[in-house]
Design a protein around this motif. Structure first.
Motif, mmCIF file in Angstrom:
data_model
loop_
_atom_site.group_PDB
_atom_site.id
_atom_site.type_symbol
_atom_site.label_atom_id
_atom_site.label_comp_id
_atom_site.label_asym_id
_atom_site.label_seq_id
_atom_site.Cartn_x
_atom_site.Cartn_y
_atom_site.Cartn_z
ATOM 1 N N HIS A 62 6.146 -10.781 -23.648
ATOM 2 C CA HIS A 62 7.023 -11.298 -22.604
ATOM 3 C C HIS A 62 8.422 -10.746 -22.851
ATOM 4 C CE1 HIS A 62 4.476 -15.090 -21.574
ATOM 5 N NE2 HIS A 62 3.727 -14.019 -21.743
ATOM 6 N N TRP A 63 9.044 -10.241 -21.793
ATOM 7 C CA TRP A 63 10.378 -9.662 -21.879
ATOM 8 C C TRP A 63 11.279 -10.290 -20.824
ATOM 9 C CZ3 TRP A 63 12.255 -5.610 -25.028
ATOM 10 C CH2 TRP A 63 11.317 -5.089 -25.915
ATOM 11 N N SER A 64 12.558 -10.376 -21.157
ATOM 12 C CA SER A 64 13.587 -10.811 -20.222
ATOM 13 C C SER A 64 14.550 -9.645 -20.066
ATOM 14 C CB SER A 64 14.307 -12.042 -20.783
ATOM 15 O OG SER A 64 15.333 -12.432 -19.909
ATOM 16 N N VAL A 65 14.932 -9.342 -18.823
ATOM 17 C CA VAL A 65 15.791 -8.194 -18.553
ATOM 18 C C VAL A 65 16.864 -8.590 -17.546
ATOM 19 C CG1 VAL A 65 14.253 -7.317 -16.752
ATOM 20 C CG2 VAL A 65 15.811 -5.748 -17.872
ATOM 21 N N LYS A 66 18.063 -8.026 -17.745
ATOM 22 C CA LYS A 66 19.163 -8.275 -16.816
ATOM 23 C C LYS A 66 19.927 -6.975 -16.633
ATOM 24 C CE LYS A 66 23.021 -11.366 -15.915
ATOM 25 N NZ LYS A 66 23.734 -12.557 -16.400
ATOM 26 N N GLY A 67 20.179 -6.631 -15.378
ATOM 27 C CA GLY A 67 20.916 -5.406 -15.100
ATOM 28 C C GLY A 67 20.820 -5.023 -13.643
ATOM 29 N N ALA A 68 21.316 -3.838 -13.340
ATOM 30 C CA ALA A 68 21.185 -3.315 -11.987
ATOM 31 C C ALA A 68 19.726 -2.921 -11.786
ATOM 32 C CB ALA A 68 22.099 -2.103 -11.821
ATOM 33 N N ARG A 69 19.226 -3.140 -10.589
ATOM 34 C CA ARG A 69 17.832 -2.790 -10.322
ATOM 35 C C ARG A 69 17.728 -2.000 -9.024
ATOM 36 N NH1 ARG A 69 15.618 -8.654 -8.385
ATOM 37 N NH2 ARG A 69 16.309 -8.413 -6.236
ATOM 38 N N GLN A 70 16.702 -1.197 -8.977
ATOM 39 C CA GLN A 70 16.351 -0.474 -7.760
ATOM 40 C C GLN A 70 15.030 -1.041 -7.275
ATOM 41 O OE1 GLN A 70 16.286 3.533 -9.445
ATOM 42 N NE2 GLN A 70 17.990 4.046 -8.089
ATOM 43 N N ILE A 71 14.887 -1.194 -5.969
ATOM 44 C CA ILE A 71 13.633 -1.682 -5.397
ATOM 45 C C ILE A 71 13.041 -0.571 -4.545
ATOM 46 C CG2 ILE A 71 12.530 -3.394 -3.914
ATOM 47 C CD1 ILE A 71 14.731 -5.346 -4.682
ATOM 48 N N GLU A 72 11.781 -0.243 -4.846
ATOM 49 C CA GLU A 72 11.067 0.807 -4.142
ATOM 50 C C GLU A 72 9.738 0.258 -3.656
ATOM 51 O OE1 GLU A 72 10.347 5.239 -5.416
ATOM 52 O OE2 GLU A 72 11.282 4.141 -7.065
ATOM 53 N N ASP A 73 9.293 0.703 -2.486
ATOM 54 C CA ASP A 73 7.957 0.360 -2.000
ATOM 55 C C ASP A 73 6.967 1.349 -2.596
ATOM 56 O OD1 ASP A 73 8.941 -1.705 -0.489
ATOM 57 O OD2 ASP A 73 8.910 -0.600 1.401
ATOM 58 N N MET A 74 5.910 0.825 -3.210
ATOM 59 C CA MET A 74 4.884 1.658 -3.825
ATOM 60 C C MET A 74 3.535 1.322 -3.194
ATOM 61 S SD MET A 74 6.782 3.237 -6.022
ATOM 62 C CE MET A 74 5.722 4.019 -7.203
ATOM 63 N N GLU A 75 2.818 2.341 -2.737
ATOM 64 C CA GLU A 75 1.497 2.121 -2.167
ATOM 65 C C GLU A 75 0.468 2.015 -3.278
ATOM 66 O OE1 GLU A 75 0.273 4.667 1.015
ATOM 67 O OE2 GLU A 75 2.278 4.632 1.928
ATOM 68 N N MET A 76 -0.307 0.950 -3.248
ATOM 69 C CA MET A 76 -1.364 0.696 -4.229
ATOM 70 C C MET A 76 -2.646 0.466 -3.448
ATOM 71 S SD MET A 76 0.287 0.456 -7.160
ATOM 72 C CE MET A 76 0.877 -0.630 -8.392
ATOM 73 N N GLY A 77 -3.368 1.545 -3.178
ATOM 74 C CA GLY A 77 -4.561 1.411 -2.347
ATOM 75 C C GLY A 77 -4.159 1.005 -0.947
ATOM 76 N N ASP A 78 -4.673 -0.126 -0.486
ATOM 77 C CA ASP A 78 -4.355 -0.619 0.858
ATOM 78 C C ASP A 78 -3.125 -1.517 0.882
ATOM 79 O OD1 ASP A 78 -6.541 0.709 1.835
ATOM 80 O OD2 ASP A 78 -7.883 -1.026 1.723
ATOM 81 N N TYR A 79 -2.497 -1.727 -0.268
ATOM 82 C CA TYR A 79 -1.366 -2.643 -0.364
ATOM 83 C C TYR A 79 -0.068 -1.890 -0.614
ATOM 84 C CZ TYR A 79 -5.043 -6.100 -0.975
ATOM 85 O OH TYR A 79 -6.149 -6.881 -0.801
ATOM 86 N N VAL A 80 1.031 -2.515 -0.238
ATOM 87 C CA VAL A 80 2.355 -2.000 -0.572
ATOM 88 C C VAL A 80 3.005 -3.038 -1.482
ATOM 89 C CG1 VAL A 80 4.634 -1.365 0.292
ATOM 90 C CG2 VAL A 80 2.595 -0.717 1.580
ATOM 91 N N MET A 81 3.369 -2.593 -2.666
ATOM 92 C CA MET A 81 4.026 -3.467 -3.652
ATOM 93 C C MET A 81 5.478 -3.015 -3.794
ATOM 94 S SD MET A 81 1.675 -5.498 -5.323
ATOM 95 C CE MET A 81 2.383 -5.764 -6.923
ATOM 96 N N HIS A 82 6.344 -3.956 -4.135
ATOM 97 C CA HIS A 82 7.730 -3.620 -4.443
ATOM 98 C C HIS A 82 7.822 -3.396 -5.948
ATOM 99 C CE1 HIS A 82 8.938 -4.732 -0.429
ATOM 100 N NE2 HIS A 82 8.419 -5.936 -0.591
ATOM 101 N N GLN A 83 8.462 -2.312 -6.329
ATOM 102 C CA GLN A 83 8.690 -2.038 -7.752
ATOM 103 C C GLN A 83 10.165 -2.297 -8.036
ATOM 104 O OE1 GLN A 83 8.313 2.071 -9.003
ATOM 105 N NE2 GLN A 83 7.914 1.466 -11.106
ATOM 106 N N HIS A 84 10.440 -3.264 -8.924
ATOM 107 C CA HIS A 84 11.809 -3.554 -9.351
ATOM 108 C C HIS A 84 12.041 -2.774 -10.642
ATOM 109 C CE1 HIS A 84 12.152 -7.699 -7.156
ATOM 110 N NE2 HIS A 84 11.610 -6.774 -6.393
#
Length: 158
Positions: A62-84
């Motif tokens: 388990h990790w805790s992280v704090k900082g600036a983040r980028q959000i990208e849409d990633m296609e995973m098969g038939d789904y679209v996930m957000h990558q932080h």
């Protein structure tokens, strides 16, 4: 420029890249102070210099992280996930389970504790697995390899 800082907790599910200059690891977001998954709609990726993090990541941590983040849409098969994605975050720490319930879940799911099921972990918790907070501090701060600590905890659970 004022960049907003965001915070996430995660459980490591993959480590797609590791070198002497960069480690990239990803995982599922966790609810704050819990082992439960926070959302199934995004996942967290951390990119960091291995020398800037307290320990190298392993699956299940388990990790805790704090900082600036980028959000990208990633296609995973038939789904679209957000990558932080957090690249070189302001603060990052590997968090140990703090409650007995979190410790039980960690022990039963971690491959280093193979053969220790939920019932045995719960029974041992009832007789105070570690013994005292000083013992826990000594175990977790020991300047040894994690597999030695895991072996020591396994011995306590026998």
């Amino acid at each position: 420029m004022n960049t907003a800082l965001y915070e996430d907790q995660m459980r490591v599910t993959s480590i797609p890249y590791r070198s002497t200059k960069m480690v990239i690891f990803s995982g599922v977001p966790l609810a704050k102070d819990s082992y439960k998954t926070n959302s199934g709609k995004y996942y967290v990726t951390i990119k960091a210099d291995p020398d800037s993090i307290p320990v190298l990541p392993t699956l299940g941590q388990h990790w805790s992280v704090k900082g600036a983040r980028q959000i990208e849409d990633m296609e995973m098969g038939d789904y679209v996930m957000h990558q932080h994605t957090y690249e070189s975050p302001k603060r990052i720490e590997c968090t140990l389970p703090e409650t007995s319930e979190q410790l039980i879940r960690f022990i039963t799911r971690e491959s280093d504790f193979k053969g220790i099921g939920e019932s045995k972990a719960r029974a041992e918790r009832e007789i105070h697995i570690v013994g005292s907070s000083d013992d826990m501090k000594r175990i977790t701060e020991a300047p040894s390899h994690s597999h030695r600590r895991n072996s020591y905890l396994k011995e306590l659970l026998k």
